[in-house]
Write a protein that holds these residues in place. Structure first.
Motif, PDB file in Angstrom:
ATOM      1  N   LEU A  94      38.932  31.590  40.911  1.00  0.00           N
ATOM      2  CA  LEU A  94      39.119  32.533  42.019  1.00  0.00           C
ATOM      3  C   LEU A  94      40.072  33.638  41.567  1.00  0.00           C
ATOM      4  CD1 LEU A  94      38.706  33.401  44.939  1.00  0.00           C
ATOM      5  CD2 LEU A  94      40.525  31.822  45.616  1.00  0.00           C
ATOM      6  N   ASP A  95      39.600  34.870  41.621  1.00  0.00           N
ATOM      7  CA  ASP A  95      40.395  36.036  41.236  1.00  0.00           C
ATOM      8  C   ASP A  95      41.372  36.365  42.368  1.00  0.00           C
ATOM      9  OD1 ASP A  95      41.441  38.440  40.423  1.00  0.00           O
ATOM     10  OD2 ASP A  95      39.519  39.426  40.080  1.00  0.00           O
ATOM     11  N   ASN A  96      42.672  36.285  42.081  1.00  0.00           N
ATOM     12  CA  ASN A  96      43.688  36.649  43.079  1.00  0.00           C
ATOM     13  C   ASN A  96      44.568  37.787  42.576  1.00  0.00           C
ATOM     14  OD1 ASN A  96      45.101  35.136  41.162  1.00  0.00           O
ATOM     15  ND2 ASN A  96      46.547  34.348  42.665  1.00  0.00           N
ATOM     16  N   GLY A 103      40.379  45.707  51.215  1.00  0.00           N
ATOM     17  CA  GLY A 103      39.435  45.254  52.231  1.00  0.00           C
ATOM     18  C   GLY A 103      39.541  43.754  52.471  1.00  0.00           C
ATOM     19  N   VAL A 104      38.382  43.097  52.510  1.00  0.00           N
ATOM     20  CA  VAL A 104      38.330  41.641  52.755  1.00  0.00           C
ATOM     21  C   VAL A 104      37.819  40.926  51.501  1.00  0.00           C
ATOM     22  CG1 VAL A 104      38.060  41.837  55.246  1.00  0.00           C
ATOM     23  CG2 VAL A 104      36.035  41.913  53.784  1.00  0.00           C
ATOM     24  N   ARG A 105      38.071  41.510  50.351  1.00  0.00           N
ATOM     25  CA  ARG A 105      37.533  40.933  49.118  1.00  0.00           C
ATOM     26  C   ARG A 105      38.051  39.522  48.874  1.00  0.00           C
ATOM     27  NH1 ARG A 105      37.352  45.806  44.588  1.00  0.00           N
ATOM     28  NH2 ARG A 105      35.947  47.190  45.754  1.00  0.00           N
ATOM     29  N   PHE A 106      39.350  39.332  48.997  1.00  0.00           N
ATOM     30  CA  PHE A 106      39.896  38.018  48.696  1.00  0.00           C
ATOM     31  C   PHE A 106      39.435  36.989  49.720  1.00  0.00           C
ATOM     32  CE2 PHE A 106      43.162  34.712  48.917  1.00  0.00           C
ATOM     33  CZ  PHE A 106      43.171  34.300  47.588  1.00  0.00           C
ATOM     34  N   THR A 107      39.398  37.369  50.989  1.00  0.00           N
ATOM     35  CA  THR A 107      38.942  36.445  52.028  1.00  0.00           C
ATOM     36  C   THR A 107      37.507  36.009  51.767  1.00  0.00           C
ATOM     37  OG1 THR A 107      40.415  37.502  53.621  1.00  0.00           O
ATOM     38  CG2 THR A 107      38.644  36.137  54.502  1.00  0.00           C
ATOM     39  N   ASP A 108      36.639  36.966  51.426  1.00  0.00           N
ATOM     40  CA  ASP A 108      35.244  36.631  51.146  1.00  0.00           C
ATOM     41  C   ASP A 108      35.135  35.746  49.914  1.00  0.00           C
ATOM     42  OD1 ASP A 108      34.564  38.154  53.305  1.00  0.00           O
ATOM     43  OD2 ASP A 108      33.893  39.895  52.146  1.00  0.00           O
ATOM     44  N   LEU A 186      32.683  32.311  38.822  1.00  0.00           N
ATOM     45  CA  LEU A 186      33.773  33.279  38.924  1.00  0.00           C
ATOM     46  C   LEU A 186      33.599  34.096  40.200  1.00  0.00           C
ATOM     47  CD1 LEU A 186      36.201  34.873  37.887  1.00  0.00           C
ATOM     48  CD2 LEU A 186      34.625  36.225  36.486  1.00  0.00           C
ATOM     49  N   PHE A 187      34.581  34.001  41.090  1.00  0.00           N
ATOM     50  CA  PHE A 187      34.581  34.756  42.340  1.00  0.00           C
ATOM     51  C   PHE A 187      35.573  35.902  42.182  1.00  0.00           C
ATOM     52  CE2 PHE A 187      33.303  30.456  43.251  1.00  0.00           C
ATOM     53  CZ  PHE A 187      32.245  30.594  44.126  1.00  0.00           C
ATOM     54  N   SER A 188      35.057  37.127  42.044  1.00  0.00           N
ATOM     55  CA  SER A 188      35.900  38.260  41.691  1.00  0.00           C
ATOM     56  C   SER A 188      35.251  39.548  42.179  1.00  0.00           C
ATOM     57  CB  SER A 188      36.113  38.294  40.176  1.00  0.00           C
ATOM     58  OG  SER A 188      36.744  39.483  39.762  1.00  0.00           O
ATOM     59  N   ASP A 189      36.048  40.638  42.161  1.00  0.00           N
ATOM     60  CA  ASP A 189      35.492  41.964  42.440  1.00  0.00           C
ATOM     61  C   ASP A 189      34.962  42.616  41.169  1.00  0.00           C
ATOM     62  OD1 ASP A 189      37.863  42.419  41.180  1.00  0.00           O
ATOM     63  OD2 ASP A 189      38.707  43.742  42.698  1.00  0.00           O
ATOM     64  N   MET A 190      35.028  41.904  40.042  1.00  0.00           N
ATOM     65  CA  MET A 190      34.466  42.341  38.762  1.00  0.00           C
ATOM     66  C   MET A 190      34.966  43.735  38.396  1.00  0.00           C
ATOM     67  SD  MET A 190      32.992  39.622  38.124  1.00  0.00           S
ATOM     68  CE  MET A 190      32.522  40.179  36.503  1.00  0.00           C
ATOM     69  N   ASP A 214      30.065  38.466  42.726  1.00  0.00           N
ATOM     70  CA  ASP A 214      30.693  39.778  42.879  1.00  0.00           C
ATOM     71  C   ASP A 214      30.911  40.061  44.365  1.00  0.00           C
ATOM     72  OD1 ASP A 214      31.636  42.326  42.730  1.00  0.00           O
ATOM     73  OD2 ASP A 214      29.857  43.195  41.798  1.00  0.00           O
ATOM     74  N   VAL A 215      32.148  39.870  44.840  1.00  0.00           N
ATOM     75  CA  VAL A 215      32.428  40.085  46.262  1.00  0.00           C
ATOM     76  C   VAL A 215      32.478  41.569  46.604  1.00  0.00           C
ATOM     77  CG1 VAL A 215      33.637  37.903  46.544  1.00  0.00           C
ATOM     78  CG2 VAL A 215      34.910  39.915  45.821  1.00  0.00           C
ATOM     79  N   ALA A 216      32.632  42.431  45.598  1.00  0.00           N
ATOM     80  CA  ALA A 216      32.606  43.871  45.858  1.00  0.00           C
ATOM     81  C   ALA A 216      31.185  44.398  45.988  1.00  0.00           C
ATOM     82  CB  ALA A 216      33.334  44.630  44.749  1.00  0.00           C
TER      83      ALA A 216
END
Length: 680
Positions: A94-96, A103-108, A186-190, A214-216
């Protein structure tokens, strides 16, 4: 459910065979003796009733037998969740990093990670990793769902910078010890800026299957930010036009041209505001002068007004300390009258700090207390009053710093005060050969630090040295050497303090260094380093380190350090406060620090501004990293399915059921045929 050979389903047309067989049976009549037919009426009997299906159970068994045989040849299968029976390790990363606050990237990302964890079979081993300023391995490979979920839920957005190269190195290390296939999610905004300079650092082992979430969703948010601020760490006179100013750069990423309001805030109060027009995807500089700050440490920030896609990076923190000019003690020999002039002029031209030079001869230093000075310079003095030298040694041990220069008075076998060694030899280059030049400079050393040194060694290659002493460096750090290998600048740790040894003079007799511009920069940086102000710069980046005590201090020494983080907590335990040497600045804000030598500091900490560029990695690069080719999204989904599921073949279950049906059909058919023979 699916079929590996669906074309065999065409054999279902054979189901018409049992129907045809059951309808072709002949109608047989039993002759009856009748005395006369004269009373019978001639008629036509319908055959429809005789063409109806009989023995429906037998017909159903025969049809089912054909159906099962056809299904068996079509190779049916079902997909089940992959379990640990095939040894796969589920690795959830998890990318922190700071950019995940947009936005809500981390929540998603966290919600998607929790959903994946909930779908994991209970028997499958999993491991949780947080990707921020540093790789944090939160669990070992375990099957405890409660512990895994607790570790995942405990991850909070940080202020560090993600680095996919560091992730690649960590995963390679895990793969070497896991000895099993790994499913890496991998959960990230890349973010593009998270890529290392070399793509090879991101390459994963062959037993690792990478799935990118890619949550973004490939979108780039427009964002304005305040890049690192240029401000004096020390300020003696707020009206000094040379030092009393703050410069900030307002940068836009994927932004249109816009007018932004920029404010300078000191201790929570806005003292100045400017409007600047920032070009599209460009930068604009804004300057505040003069700066009205009070005595002591001042918490300052430059802030952009107005909302954008990432409001968390709209301010930059820094600290300005206002104090009276600090005094520097310059001790020189009676014959050395030029060094103090050159050194004092360079010190007065220093940009980042204010010092007042007090120059005395060695004989006049007997009753002076070194602790009243920020640092001490010993210029070409090989003999000091014993009382002063003893006091100076204690001053260094407790955290003070001394710069020693060796001029013409330092002959062979001459004693070097505080250094603990004598001069081995002297090089009079003016008499023996051409003047020496600087051949090697360590630009990571604070007194020489430069972003780009260039081919001329940052200007040092142009200097000429006519006289230098040769000293055995021992355990000291050699920061510069002459072209013949003679050490030029050495740094030795003594207790909490430092002793710098410059093996030539500060006048223009032993060298022409004072006549070059690099001399002013050297005196400026060396003075800040000696005074301890180098580590107390106005701002630092998140995940940088601050040295709290010297490496030479004995373990368990009574001297304690104290650190208070931006939210008012003390992150060091009592044991760590007595022994820890360095501290990592993990969060943005202001840190209050008391060092082992008794100095206090307030440090402004900011996230790396590369995190403010929210542009994601190109899709083709993501596909290259995850091991997919360019054939399309359908194959990517198939790869994901192969990670999540395993195939269970059902054909042999179907054949077993067909055998049971065949036995039942045989038994039932024998019974019906036996009944017909009896009737016949």
């Amino acid at each position: 459910m699916g079929f590996l050979a669906p074309w065999f389903l065409a054999g279902l047309a054979a189901l018409a065979v049992p129907v045809f067989v059951h309808l072709l049976r002949k109608h047989a009549t039993t002759p009856r003796p009748v005395s006369s037919l004269m009373f019978f009426e001639r008629g036509i009997q319908s055959s429809t009733r005789h063409k109806r299906l009989r023995y429906l159970l037998l017909f159903a068994l025969r049809a089912a037998l054909l159906l099962l045989v056809v299904l068996a040849f079509a190779s049916p299968f079902v997909r089940r969740h992959a379990t640990d029976t095939n040894g796969r390790l589920l690795l959830i990363v998890l990318d922190n990093s700071f950019s995940m606050r947009a936005g809500v990237r981390f929540t998603d990302a966290k919600q998607q990670a929790l959903t994946l964890l909930a779908a994991k079979p209970h028997s499958q081993m999993a491991q949780i990793i947080a990707l921020g300023g540093q790789i944090e391995i939160l669990t070992q490979p375990i099957i405890d769902d409660a512990q895994l979920r607790s570790s995942l839920e405990a991850i909070q957005p940080g202020d560090g910078r993600a680095n996919f190269g560091a992730l690649g190195r960590s995963v390679r290390a895990i793969a070497e010890t896991a000895h099993r296939p790994i499913d890496l999610h991998l959960f990230s905004d890349m973010q593009r800026t998270a890529m290392p300079s070399s793509f090879a650092d991101m390459v994963l082992p062959v037993n690792v299957t990478l799935v990118l979430h890619d949550v973004a969703k490939g979108k780039t948010l427009p964002n304005w930010t305040v890049e690192p601020v240029s401000a004096p760490a020390e300020l003696a006179d707020p009206k000094d036009p040379k030092r009393s100013h703050v410069q900030a750069v307002i940068a836009g990423f994927s932004t249109p041209e816009a007018e932004k309001t920029v404010s300078l805030i000191v201790n929570g109060k806005t003292i100045a505001t400017h409007k600047v027009k920032v070009p599209a995807n460009g930068r604009e500089t804004v300057e505040f002068a003069p700066i009205d700050v009070g005595y002591g440490f001042n918490r300052c920030e430059v802030r952009i007004d107005g909302e954008d896609g990432f409001p968390a990076d709209d301010a930059s923190n820094f600290v300005i300390r206002r104090s009276d000019p600090e005094r520097v003690l310059f001790v020189h020999s009676v014959s050395d009258t030029r060094s103090s002039v050159y050194f004092g002029a360079a010190l007065g031209a220093a940009e980042q700090a204010s010092f007042v030079l007090q120059s005395v001869t060695a004989e006049q230093a007997t009753d002076l207390d070194p602790s009243r000075f920020v640092f001490v310079v010993l210029s070409d003095t090989t003999a000091l009053p014993s009382i002063f030298e003893h006091t100076l040694a204690q001053y260094v041990t407790k955290g003070g710093s001394v710069l020693i220069t060796l001029g013409t008075n330092a002959g062979q076998d001459a004693r070097i005060p505080l250094w603990g060694a004598n001069v081995k030899d002297v090089h009079d280059y003016a008499r023996t050969r051409d003047a020496a030049t600087v051949g090697q400079v360590d630009f990571t050393y604070p007194a020489f630090e430069q972003e780009q040194a260039g081919h001329d060694n940052g200007g040092w290659a142009e200097t000429k040295f006519f006289y230098a002493a040769s000293v055995d460096p021992g355990q000291a750090r050699v920061a510069a050497r002459l072209n013949d290998g003679t050490p030029l600048l050495l740094d030795k740790q003594t207790g909490e303090g430092h002793v710098l040894l410059f093996t030539s003079g500060l006048e223009n007799l032993t060298n022409d260094l004072p006549l070059h511009p690099v001399f002013v920069a050297f005196v400026d940086k060396a003075s800040r380093y000696l005074s301890g102000r180098e580590q107390l710069s106005s701002s630092q980046l998140v995940d940088s380190f601050v040295r709290l005590r010297s490496a030479g201090e004995s373990a368990g020494q009574v001297t304690n350090v104290e650190v208070i983080d931006p939210v008012g907590r003390r992150p060091l335990s009592l044991s760590e406060a007595r022994n820890v040497q360095t501290f990592r600045l993990q969060h943005a804000g202001f840190y209050q620090i008391r060092f082992a030598n008794g100095q206090d500091a307030l440090i402004g900490v900011n996230p790396d501004r590369r995190e403010s560029d929210l542009q994601p990695i190109a899709q083709d690069v993501q596909q290259l990293w995850s091991g997919n080719n360019s054939s399309g999204a359908s194959e990517q989904r198939t790869a994901v399915d192969n990670v999540k599921y395993r195939v269970v073949h059902l054909w042999w279950y179907v054949m077993l059921l067909a055998l049971v049906v065949a036995l039942a059909e045989t038994a039932l058919a024998s019974r019906y045929l036996g009944t017909q023979r009896e009737e016949a």
